[in-house]
Design an enzyme around this catalytic site. Structure first.
Site, mmCIF file in Angstrom:
data_model
loop_
_atom_site.group_PDB
_atom_site.id
_atom_site.type_symbol
_atom_site.label_atom_id
_atom_site.label_comp_id
_atom_site.label_asym_id
_atom_site.label_seq_id
_atom_site.Cartn_x
_atom_site.Cartn_y
_atom_site.Cartn_z
ATOM 1 C CB THR A 1 -0.320 -5.657 -0.863
ATOM 2 O OG1 THR A 1 -0.629 -6.124 0.468
ATOM 3 C CG2 THR A 1 -1.201 -4.454 -1.191
ATOM 4 C CG ASN B 1 1.740 1.703 4.473
ATOM 5 O OD1 ASN B 1 0.664 1.126 4.378
ATOM 6 N ND2 ASN B 1 2.856 1.220 3.952
ATOM 7 C CB SER C 1 -6.231 1.106 11.425
ATOM 8 O OG SER C 1 -6.651 0.153 12.354
ATOM 9 C CG LEU D 1 -2.066 -1.020 1.248
ATOM 10 C CD1 LEU D 1 -2.874 -0.856 2.529
ATOM 11 C CD2 LEU D 1 -2.968 -0.876 0.033
ATOM 12 C CE LYS E 1 -2.310 -2.580 11.511
ATOM 13 N NZ LYS E 1 -1.586 -1.429 10.906
ATOM 14 C CG ASP F 1 13.940 0.274 11.950
ATOM 15 O OD1 ASP F 1 12.769 0.275 12.375
ATOM 16 O OD2 ASP F 1 14.773 -0.597 12.274
ATOM 17 C CE1 TYR G 1 -1.588 -6.098 11.363
ATOM 18 C CE2 TYR G 1 -3.711 -7.179 11.014
ATOM 19 C CZ TYR G 1 -2.765 -6.238 10.643
ATOM 20 O OH TYR G 1 -2.987 -5.426 9.547
#
Length: 277
Positions: free
Chosen positions: A182, A82, A133, A14, A151, A55, A147
């Site tokens: 992706t 992102n 997100s 993305l 988020k 980073d 994960y």
């Protein structure tokens, strides 16, 4: 009027598509990635592009990248946080290092970059921030606690930050993509905790098979998402939350129905904890 964008995780996925869309719109882009050479390889050398080594887990690199971008283009109008990855597997077997690494990129990394960008936006009394997100920030799922929780944290931070920054002329949006085509579900962006305990093995196998089946077959078109962000950044008002993809709409509708049902079922119990009036 052209804008200056700063995009993290811009070497692929993305982030790369958003950089392409912003450049195609005539804007200038500060594109960050751990390996800046991969950005140049993907986008070439352009007058309106500055590829920087970034980073996001290292605060000093955020400060340096922002300084380099301002030196090149004068200011920053739009920040896209992102950079991120997904860590999946049973929570009980996730190590402290696994947990810290997930939050260091997905949450603390976005915070580091935003802290570096905010002084300039505050001084110019304008700015746009898009925190990428996920639908995983709307509804938790088994074998995805690291994960999803990262988020969820990004969602709460975005909402609070929006309230702080709106009086300063800076708008914040939590962008909630569904599944976009992706390499996010490929080994470059996904890590799995082994289910050494037999109780967890079936659940992890089921989830991993499901994600592998979706990889590179996702419904969402990343180029279309990128164009939407460029369009939204030009509107007078941007939303606090922005669902991306028909699957994201379905996830949100499911959450709203679930939460409404829960409130009604437990309304009496919830209200019983007040002092008598």
């Amino acid at each position: 009027m052209s804008k200056v964008w700063m995009i993290t995780g811009a070497s692929r996925g993305l982030g790369l598509e958003i950089a392409k869309a912003a450049l195609a719109a005539g804007d200038q882009v500060i594109a960050g990635a751990r390996d800046a050479a991969k950005i140049t390889s993907a986008l070439g050398t352009q007058e309106h592009l500055l590829a920087v080594a970034l980073d996001v887990t290292v605060p000093a690199q955020s400060t340096a990248a922002v300084a380099a971008g301002i030196e090149r283009f004068g200011h920053i109008d739009v920040l896209v946080n992102n950079a991120g990855y997904g860590h999946f597997g049973p929570f009980e077997q996730a190590s402290a290092d696994d947990i810290e690494a997930q939050y260091s990129v997905n949450v603390f990394g976005a915070m580091h970059v935003t802290r570096a960008v905010l002084p300039g936006m505050r001084q110019q009394k304008s700015g746009r921030i898009f925190n990428i997100s996920s639908v995983a920030g709307l509804k938790g799922g088994p074998m995805a606690s690291l994960y999803c929780s990262s988020k969820f944290a990004l969602e709460g931070w975005s909402e609070s930050l929006a309230g702080e920054l709106q009086p300063l002329g800076i708008q914040v949006t939590a962008v909630e993509p569904g599944f976009f085509r992706t390499d996010f579900l490929e080994p470059t962006s996904v890590r799995y905790t082994d289910a050494a305990l037999p109780e967890y093995a079936p659940g992890l196998e089921q989830m991993q098979a499901w994600l592998n089946g979706k990889s590179l077959q996702q419904e969402g078109d990343p180029a279309k998402l990128a164009k939407v962000l460029v369009d939204v950044a030009s509107k007078p008002e941007q939303p606090l939350h922005l669902l991306m993809g028909s699957d994201a709409i379905a996830w949100m509708e499911d959450r709203l129905q679930r939460d409404a049902k829960n409130v009604e079922e437990w309304r009496t119990v919830s209200a019983s904890t007040d002092f008598p009036m």
